[in-house]
Scaffold this motif. Sequence first.
Motif, PDB file in Angstrom:
ATOM      1  N   CYS A 185       0.896  -1.077   0.118  1.00  0.00           N
ATOM      2  CA  CYS A 185      -0.171   0.176  -0.042  1.00  0.00           C
ATOM      3  C   CYS A 185       0.957   1.213  -0.042  1.00  0.00           C
ATOM      4  O   CYS A 185       2.345   1.211   0.401  1.00  0.00           O
ATOM      5  CB  CYS A 185      -1.037  -0.019   1.246  1.00  0.00           C
ATOM      6  SG  CYS A 185      -0.262   0.560   2.696  1.00  0.00           S
ATOM      7  N   GLY A 186       0.464   2.267  -0.736  1.00  0.00           N
ATOM      8  CA  GLY A 186       0.942   3.599  -0.691  1.00  0.00           C
ATOM      9  C   GLY A 186       0.816   4.188   0.788  1.00  0.00           C
ATOM     10  O   GLY A 186      -0.538   4.141   1.269  1.00  0.00           O
ATOM     11  N   HIS A 187       1.797   4.749   1.595  1.00  0.00           N
ATOM     12  CA  HIS A 187       1.879   5.088   2.579  1.00  0.00           C
ATOM     13  C   HIS A 187       2.988   6.025   2.966  1.00  0.00           C
ATOM     14  O   HIS A 187       4.177   5.811   2.714  1.00  0.00           O
ATOM     15  CB  HIS A 187       1.898   4.036   3.610  1.00  0.00           C
ATOM     16  CG  HIS A 187       1.427   4.104   4.942  1.00  0.00           C
ATOM     17  ND1 HIS A 187       2.072   4.852   5.961  1.00  0.00           N
ATOM     18  CD2 HIS A 187       0.192   3.772   5.748  1.00  0.00           C
ATOM     19  CE1 HIS A 187       1.417   4.981   7.093  1.00  0.00           C
ATOM     20  NE2 HIS A 187       0.231   4.453   6.930  1.00  0.00           N
ATOM     21  N   LEU A 188       2.543   7.081   3.693  1.00  0.00           N
ATOM     22  CA  LEU A 188       3.739   8.134   3.767  1.00  0.00           C
ATOM     23  C   LEU A 188       4.622   7.582   4.943  1.00  0.00           C
ATOM     24  O   LEU A 188       5.881   7.961   4.797  1.00  0.00           O
ATOM     25  CB  LEU A 188       3.184   9.375   4.456  1.00  0.00           C
ATOM     26  CG  LEU A 188       2.081  10.339   3.461  1.00  0.00           C
ATOM     27  CD1 LEU A 188       1.631  11.512   4.145  1.00  0.00           C
ATOM     28  CD2 LEU A 188       3.062  10.787   2.157  1.00  0.00           C
ATOM     29  N   GLY A 189       4.403   6.425   5.452  1.00  0.00           N
ATOM     30  CA  GLY A 189       5.594   6.197   6.470  1.00  0.00           C
ATOM     31  C   GLY A 189       6.404   4.882   6.168  1.00  0.00           C
ATOM     32  O   GLY A 189       6.986   4.179   6.666  1.00  0.00           O
ATOM     33  N   GLN A 210      -6.974  10.958   4.318  1.00  0.00           N
ATOM     34  CA  GLN A 210      -6.627   9.983   5.546  1.00  0.00           C
ATOM     35  C   GLN A 210      -5.600   8.996   5.141  1.00  0.00           C
ATOM     36  O   GLN A 210      -5.248   8.310   5.911  1.00  0.00           O
ATOM     37  CB  GLN A 210      -7.704   9.418   6.164  1.00  0.00           C
ATOM     38  CG  GLN A 210      -8.826  10.500   6.677  1.00  0.00           C
ATOM     39  CD  GLN A 210     -10.095  10.271   7.204  1.00  0.00           C
ATOM     40  OE1 GLN A 210     -10.288   8.911   7.049  1.00  0.00           O
ATOM     41  NE2 GLN A 210     -10.790  11.222   8.120  1.00  0.00           N
ATOM     42  N   GLY A 211      -5.518   8.810   3.857  1.00  0.00           N
ATOM     43  CA  GLY A 211      -4.908   7.529   3.416  1.00  0.00           C
ATOM     44  C   GLY A 211      -5.468   6.284   3.716  1.00  0.00           C
ATOM     45  O   GLY A 211      -6.562   5.955   4.048  1.00  0.00           O
ATOM     46  N   LEU A 222       4.497  -1.568   3.228  1.00  0.00           N
ATOM     47  CA  LEU A 222       4.212  -0.024   2.901  1.00  0.00           C
ATOM     48  C   LEU A 222       5.352   0.470   2.007  1.00  0.00           C
ATOM     49  O   LEU A 222       6.423   0.213   2.286  1.00  0.00           O
ATOM     50  CB  LEU A 222       4.356   0.806   4.350  1.00  0.00           C
ATOM     51  CG  LEU A 222       3.414   0.286   5.499  1.00  0.00           C
ATOM     52  CD1 LEU A 222       3.389   1.162   6.704  1.00  0.00           C
ATOM     53  CD2 LEU A 222       2.005   0.033   5.167  1.00  0.00           C
ATOM     54  N   TYR A 223       4.641   1.143   1.121  1.00  0.00           N
ATOM     55  CA  TYR A 223       5.639   1.742   0.197  1.00  0.00           C
ATOM     56  C   TYR A 223       5.480   3.244  -0.126  1.00  0.00           C
ATOM     57  O   TYR A 223       4.275   3.820  -0.274  1.00  0.00           O
ATOM     58  CB  TYR A 223       5.449   1.128  -1.372  1.00  0.00           C
ATOM     59  CG  TYR A 223       6.171   1.770  -2.432  1.00  0.00           C
ATOM     60  CD1 TYR A 223       7.683   1.942  -2.399  1.00  0.00           C
ATOM     61  CD2 TYR A 223       5.601   2.044  -3.543  1.00  0.00           C
ATOM     62  CE1 TYR A 223       8.245   2.500  -3.654  1.00  0.00           C
ATOM     63  CE2 TYR A 223       6.195   2.393  -4.676  1.00  0.00           C
ATOM     64  CZ  TYR A 223       7.638   2.836  -4.514  1.00  0.00           C
ATOM     65  OH  TYR A 223       8.309   3.121  -5.778  1.00  0.00           O
ATOM     66  N   ARG A 224       6.550   4.175  -0.093  1.00  0.00           N
ATOM     67  CA  ARG A 224       6.352   5.440  -0.141  1.00  0.00           C
ATOM     68  C   ARG A 224       7.000   5.950  -1.472  1.00  0.00           C
ATOM     69  O   ARG A 224       8.341   5.662  -1.511  1.00  0.00           O
ATOM     70  CB  ARG A 224       6.916   6.227   0.884  1.00  0.00           C
ATOM     71  CG  ARG A 224       7.145   7.779   0.975  1.00  0.00           C
ATOM     72  CD  ARG A 224       7.834   8.408   2.010  1.00  0.00           C
ATOM     73  NE  ARG A 224       8.360   9.840   1.630  1.00  0.00           N
ATOM     74  CZ  ARG A 224       7.379  10.722   2.343  1.00  0.00           C
ATOM     75  NH1 ARG A 224       6.594  10.579   3.021  1.00  0.00           N
ATOM     76  NH2 ARG A 224       7.829  12.172   2.198  1.00  0.00           N
ATOM     77  N   SER A 233       3.309  15.308  -0.670  1.00  0.00           N
ATOM     78  CA  SER A 233       2.417  14.341  -1.106  1.00  0.00           C
ATOM     79  C   SER A 233       1.616  14.616  -2.339  1.00  0.00           C
ATOM     80  O   SER A 233       2.159  15.623  -3.232  1.00  0.00           O
ATOM     81  CB  SER A 233       1.311  14.017  -0.182  1.00  0.00           C
ATOM     82  OG  SER A 233       0.429  15.162   0.081  1.00  0.00           O
ATOM     83  N   LEU A 234       1.447  13.436  -3.124  1.00  0.00           N
ATOM     84  CA  LEU A 234       0.630  13.697  -4.120  1.00  0.00           C
ATOM     85  C   LEU A 234      -0.761  13.496  -4.392  1.00  0.00           C
ATOM     86  O   LEU A 234      -1.657  12.657  -3.442  1.00  0.00           O
ATOM     87  CB  LEU A 234       1.299  12.774  -5.324  1.00  0.00           C
ATOM     88  CG  LEU A 234       2.890  12.925  -5.544  1.00  0.00           C
ATOM     89  CD1 LEU A 234       3.224  11.707  -6.421  1.00  0.00           C
ATOM     90  CD2 LEU A 234       3.033  14.244  -6.443  1.00  0.00           C
ATOM     91  N   ASN A 235      -1.713  14.093  -5.359  1.00  0.00           N
ATOM     92  CA  ASN A 235      -2.908  13.416  -5.454  1.00  0.00           C
ATOM     93  C   ASN A 235      -3.077  11.989  -5.555  1.00  0.00           C
ATOM     94  O   ASN A 235      -2.246  11.194  -6.119  1.00  0.00           O
ATOM     95  CB  ASN A 235      -3.373  14.401  -6.953  1.00  0.00           C
ATOM     96  CG  ASN A 235      -4.640  13.606  -7.308  1.00  0.00           C
ATOM     97  OD1 ASN A 235      -4.823  12.565  -8.010  1.00  0.00           O
ATOM     98  ND2 ASN A 235      -5.620  14.483  -7.029  1.00  0.00           N
ATOM     99  N   ALA A 236      -4.126  11.360  -4.941  1.00  0.00           N
ATOM    100  CA  ALA A 236      -4.314   9.834  -5.149  1.00  0.00           C
ATOM    101  C   ALA A 236      -4.109   9.207  -6.317  1.00  0.00           C
ATOM    102  O   ALA A 236      -3.595   8.274  -6.275  1.00  0.00           O
ATOM    103  CB  ALA A 236      -5.603   9.686  -4.115  1.00  0.00           C
TER     104      ALA A 236
END
Length: 256
Positions: A185-189, A210-211, A222-224, A233-236
């Motif tokens: 999943c795309g995740h800022l962490g 909210q992610g 988790l992948y950033r 961050s980027l548009n979803a």
Amino acid sequence: MIIETTRNEAVKRARQLSQRKGRQEQGVHFIEGEKLVREAIISGAEFENAFIEEGHELMEAVLAGSGANVYTVKRHVMESMTNTTTPQWVCATVKTPSTQPPAVYPSGMLIALDRVQEPGNLGTIIRSADAMGARGVLIGDGSADAFAPKPVRASMGSIYHVQIWNVDLRRELYRLRDEGYSLICGHLGGSEVLPETGANCVLVVGNESQGVSDDIAGMCELYRLPMYGFAESLNASVAASLMMYDIAKRMRAGER
């Protein structure tokens, strides 16, 4: 016969499809514009009604051959049904395919959406999924309706080339993980290094603000995406498209 009144019953039923209730009750969705109509024809979609302005006899014949009840309408009638400011000369109602999860998921890359609420984002993600060779899109509760007018338009016809499943996302992700699919999943962490995908992979895309929800993120690697400028961050749909590209490239390299 040319329909000149917006009170025609078929026209009124078409207008009802702008609402989820109308789509659910009728089991069909609404498309407009030549490209979408052509993509639906090519895909073998099941038409109910088609509405066309005068002077397009070839398309009229093709739609009739595809099983549509074809109505010729005046311009103001066309404008009463469509959702764009300057609509084209053709629109149609199409039977919505089953969105029940399959008994067996196809191999390859799948996309899963966790509460993606902006209709344009959802349609764009479907378009990117088609372009990157994804085998289907799982749409979790709380997400927009893929067959609403705006997502259908944003998909640019890809809605007819990619399987769409409306699912209990947590349950289906557990199932897919048990069947050997890697979950990313795309995740800022997350790590900026793409996790291993294997032959079968699910990319989870989260809510615009909210992610991915914590319980679903806990099931995934988790992948950033690396960021080289000042944006955090980027548009979803943009982020999802870039991650799909990374995963598709990795998976195709593994096939060689």
